[in-house]
Scaffold this motif. Structure first.
Motif, PDB file in Angstrom:
ATOM      1  N   TYR A 199      -1.773  25.879  13.496  1.00 26.53           N
ATOM      2  CA  TYR A 199      -1.204  25.320  12.362  1.00 26.53           C
ATOM      3  C   TYR A 199      -1.741  23.834  12.119  1.00 26.53           C
ATOM      4  O   TYR A 199      -2.281  23.395  13.030  1.00 26.53           O
ATOM      5  CB  TYR A 199       0.281  25.110  12.719  1.00 26.53           C
ATOM      6  N   LEU A 200      -1.630  23.320  10.983  1.00 29.04           N
ATOM      7  CA  LEU A 200      -2.046  22.132  10.708  1.00 29.04           C
ATOM      8  C   LEU A 200      -0.796  21.472   9.841  1.00 29.04           C
ATOM      9  O   LEU A 200      -0.363  21.971   9.053  1.00 29.04           O
ATOM     10  CB  LEU A 200      -3.322  22.135   9.501  1.00 29.04           C
ATOM     11  N   LEU A 201      -0.639  20.217  10.350  1.00 32.76           N
ATOM     12  CA  LEU A 201       0.305  19.349   9.777  1.00 32.76           C
ATOM     13  C   LEU A 201       0.013  18.148   9.424  1.00 32.76           C
ATOM     14  O   LEU A 201      -0.923  17.540   9.996  1.00 32.76           O
ATOM     15  CB  LEU A 201       1.516  19.215  10.791  1.00 32.76           C
ATOM     16  N   PHE A 202       0.168  17.505   8.174  1.00 30.66           N
ATOM     17  CA  PHE A 202      -0.181  16.133   7.811  1.00 30.66           C
ATOM     18  C   PHE A 202       1.418  15.533   7.342  1.00 30.66           C
ATOM     19  O   PHE A 202       2.311  16.088   7.077  1.00 30.66           O
ATOM     20  CB  PHE A 202      -0.687  16.192   6.213  1.00 30.66           C
ATOM     21  N   TYR A 203       1.317  14.268   7.816  1.00 25.96           N
ATOM     22  CA  TYR A 203       2.550  13.390   7.364  1.00 25.96           C
ATOM     23  C   TYR A 203       2.276  11.899   7.416  1.00 25.96           C
ATOM     24  O   TYR A 203       1.377  11.496   7.879  1.00 25.96           O
ATOM     25  CB  TYR A 203       3.568  13.551   8.417  1.00 25.96           C
ATOM     26  N   PHE A 246      -6.507  11.247  -1.273  1.00 29.64           N
ATOM     27  CA  PHE A 246      -7.431  11.171  -0.092  1.00 29.64           C
ATOM     28  C   PHE A 246      -6.903  12.504   0.736  1.00 29.64           C
ATOM     29  O   PHE A 246      -7.664  13.215   1.379  1.00 29.64           O
ATOM     30  CB  PHE A 246      -7.421   9.992   0.700  1.00 29.64           C
ATOM     31  N   ARG A 247      -5.456  12.533   0.896  1.00 30.98           N
ATOM     32  CA  ARG A 247      -5.050  13.776   1.602  1.00 30.98           C
ATOM     33  C   ARG A 247      -5.168  15.185   1.177  1.00 30.98           C
ATOM     34  O   ARG A 247      -5.439  16.023   1.712  1.00 30.98           O
ATOM     35  CB  ARG A 247      -3.357  13.484   1.502  1.00 30.98           C
ATOM     36  N   GLN A 248      -5.431  15.242  -0.275  1.00 31.20           N
ATOM     37  CA  GLN A 248      -5.773  16.380  -1.034  1.00 31.20           C
ATOM     38  C   GLN A 248      -7.175  16.954  -0.701  1.00 31.20           C
ATOM     39  O   GLN A 248      -7.579  17.882  -0.274  1.00 31.20           O
ATOM     40  CB  GLN A 248      -5.344  16.529  -2.280  1.00 31.20           C
ATOM     41  N   GLU A 256      -8.490  20.071   1.144  1.00 30.03           N
ATOM     42  CA  GLU A 256      -9.568  21.176   0.702  1.00 30.03           C
ATOM     43  C   GLU A 256     -10.649  21.309   1.808  1.00 30.03           C
ATOM     44  O   GLU A 256     -11.163  22.262   1.772  1.00 30.03           O
ATOM     45  CB  GLU A 256      -9.736  20.453  -0.657  1.00 30.03           C
ATOM     46  N   GLY A 257     -11.241  20.231   2.243  1.00 28.12           N
ATOM     47  CA  GLY A 257     -12.248  20.170   3.091  1.00 28.12           C
ATOM     48  C   GLY A 257     -11.847  20.918   4.373  1.00 28.12           C
ATOM     49  O   GLY A 257     -12.582  21.680   4.825  1.00 28.12           O
ATOM     50  N   LEU A 258     -10.653  20.949   5.032  1.00 25.69           N
ATOM     51  CA  LEU A 258     -10.404  21.632   5.902  1.00 25.69           C
ATOM     52  C   LEU A 258     -10.114  23.096   5.629  1.00 25.69           C
ATOM     53  O   LEU A 258     -10.462  23.776   6.514  1.00 25.69           O
ATOM     54  CB  LEU A 258      -8.857  20.993   6.744  1.00 25.69           C
ATOM     55  N   TYR A 259      -9.498  23.319   4.365  1.00 22.70           N
ATOM     56  CA  TYR A 259      -9.407  24.783   3.986  1.00 22.70           C
ATOM     57  C   TYR A 259     -10.780  25.453   4.217  1.00 22.70           C
ATOM     58  O   TYR A 259     -10.898  26.635   4.540  1.00 22.70           O
ATOM     59  CB  TYR A 259      -9.018  24.687   2.621  1.00 22.70           C
ATOM     60  N   GLN A 260     -11.779  24.902   3.599  1.00 18.04           N
ATOM     61  CA  GLN A 260     -13.252  25.426   3.772  1.00 18.04           C
ATOM     62  C   GLN A 260     -13.740  25.458   5.034  1.00 18.04           C
ATOM     63  O   GLN A 260     -14.506  26.506   5.332  1.00 18.04           O
ATOM     64  CB  GLN A 260     -14.332  24.499   2.849  1.00 18.04           C
ATOM     65  N   GLU A 261     -13.326  24.628   6.021  1.00 13.66           N
ATOM     66  CA  GLU A 261     -13.649  24.858   7.352  1.00 13.66           C
ATOM     67  C   GLU A 261     -13.102  26.041   7.936  1.00 13.66           C
ATOM     68  O   GLU A 261     -13.484  26.593   8.943  1.00 13.66           O
ATOM     69  CB  GLU A 261     -13.368  23.655   8.143  1.00 13.66           C
ATOM     70  N   SER A 262     -11.845  26.563   7.512  1.00 12.44           N
ATOM     71  CA  SER A 262     -11.056  27.614   8.485  1.00 12.44           C
ATOM     72  C   SER A 262     -10.321  28.307   7.340  1.00 12.44           C
ATOM     73  O   SER A 262      -9.203  28.185   7.021  1.00 12.44           O
ATOM     74  CB  SER A 262      -9.782  26.592   9.002  1.00 12.44           C
ATOM     75  N   GLU A 263     -11.092  29.366   6.886  1.00 10.34           N
ATOM     76  CA  GLU A 263     -10.383  30.428   5.992  1.00 10.34           C
ATOM     77  C   GLU A 263     -10.211  31.733   6.683  1.00 10.34           C
ATOM     78  O   GLU A 263     -10.858  31.957   7.618  1.00 10.34           O
ATOM     79  CB  GLU A 263     -11.695  30.825   4.737  1.00 10.34           C
TER      80      GLU A 263
END
Length: 338
Positions: free
Chosen positions: A32-36, A198-200, A204-211
């Protein structure tokens, strides 16, 4: 990887409760990934003495939250210009204290945005020798959280004012002030963006790293569990401040693993209270180690005997046992040369 939606909450106590709830209750088959983003707050490391880490008067006057987290390390300041990330994964026995593994995808995205970012020291992400992120970890045994801050557009003056930075820590890093060591990511970007943009970009960059990458919204029942954890733990004085023990022996030293600060109460030659503070990272909870000394004679031989079968590295990282004994009692004069 599954991205947890925190629904825009900025209360640090709720966000830390959400993080711990996910760690302990979500499906262990998934990562899981969480941003806050938090309201102005000081987040205290698990093993720190809160009252000695904060500028209490300033914190009270400016309505800054003070909350303890489950992981070790030092105190950090959060505000609306600070983005926090958290990876929740299985603990494979090799990942704890492996900060490089979990910061690598974040650093890659920062580099893509034009920053000369790299992991430095124990757990900091730096750009041109200035810190933009600090990270920490915590393990339940089977699961672990690796989380960190990203200073995007934080009020750096508040960092200095809200935290009581110990001189030993400053001197050990060879700098005269905290402000000279930290920087905001926004200073290095080629175009002006806000923290939500910046969050987005980071997401998006982390999406590309872990599909493949999925998003998840908590159910009402899960949110009730998060709020209950907040009320029973993160809202309490005992968790956030804890007791300040009586002591007549204080021994403090900074090691490569971090600072250790011991408070020991010795009455009639016996240890009646023993408390360990610091910004180190360890796997095991300190309570069992602290309780080990209760009732023991404050003598080198007794202290060494108590630690015979104890793996000190489980509590502090790569710290030699003899260094810990010397910190408790002082150097062994018989084995010390002229």
């Amino acid at each position: 990887m599954i991205f947890i939606e925190n629904e825009g909450n900025t209360n640090p106590r709720l966000n830390l409760a959400l993080e711990e709830y996910a760690l302990r209750n979500f499906d262990p088959a998934d990562d899981y990934l969480l941003f806050y983003i938090n309201e102005p707050s000081i987040i205290i490391g698990r093993n720190q003495n809160t009252l000695e880490e904060i500028n209490h008067q300033y914190v009270e006057e400016n309505n800054i939250h003070v909350v303890r987290r489950v992981s070790g390390g030092g105190a950090v300041y959060h505000d609306y210009g600070n983005l926090n990330f958290s990876f929740i994964t299985n603990h494979d026995g090799k990942s704890l204290n492996n900060f490089k593994k979990f910061t690598a995808p974040v650093i890659k995205v920062l580099q893509y945005l034009g920053l000369n970012a790299e992991l430095k020291g124990r757990n900091d992400i730096q750009v041109d020798e200035r810190k933009i992120s600090g990270t920490a970890q915590f393990s339940t045994g089977k699961r672990m959280v690796s989380h960190g801050t990203l200073l995007f557009d934080t009020d750096l003056g508040q960092v200095v004012n809200a935290l009581n930075v110990k001189m030993g820590k400053i001197e050990s890093k060879g700098h005269k002030s905290v402000r000279s060591r930290v920087a905001n990511i926004s200073e290095y970007l080629k175009r002006t963006i806000n923290i939500e943009e910046f969050r987005q970009l980071l997401l998006e960059g982390l999406y590309q790293e872990s599909e493949p990458f999925k998003s998840y919204q908590l159910t009402p029942e899960e949110w009730r569990g998060v709020h209950l954890l907040k009320e029973e733990k993160y809202d309490t004085w005992d968790w956030n401040y804890g007791r300040s023990p009586k002591f007549n022996v204080q021994r403090t030293k900074r090691f490569p693993v971090g600072e250790l600060d011991l408070r020991i109460l010795v009455e009639k030659g016996l240890i009646t209270d023993f408390k360990i503070y610091g910004d180190f990272f360890g796997k095991e909870p300190l309570e069992s180690l602290e309780n080990l000394f209760m009732g023991s004679r404050y003598e080198r031989e007794d202290i060494s005997a108590l630690l015979t079968n104890i793996e000190i590295k489980e509590y502090f990282g790569d710290l030699p046992k003899k260094d810990f004994v010397e910190l408790i009692y002082g150097p062994d004069e018989e084995n010390t040369g002229p």
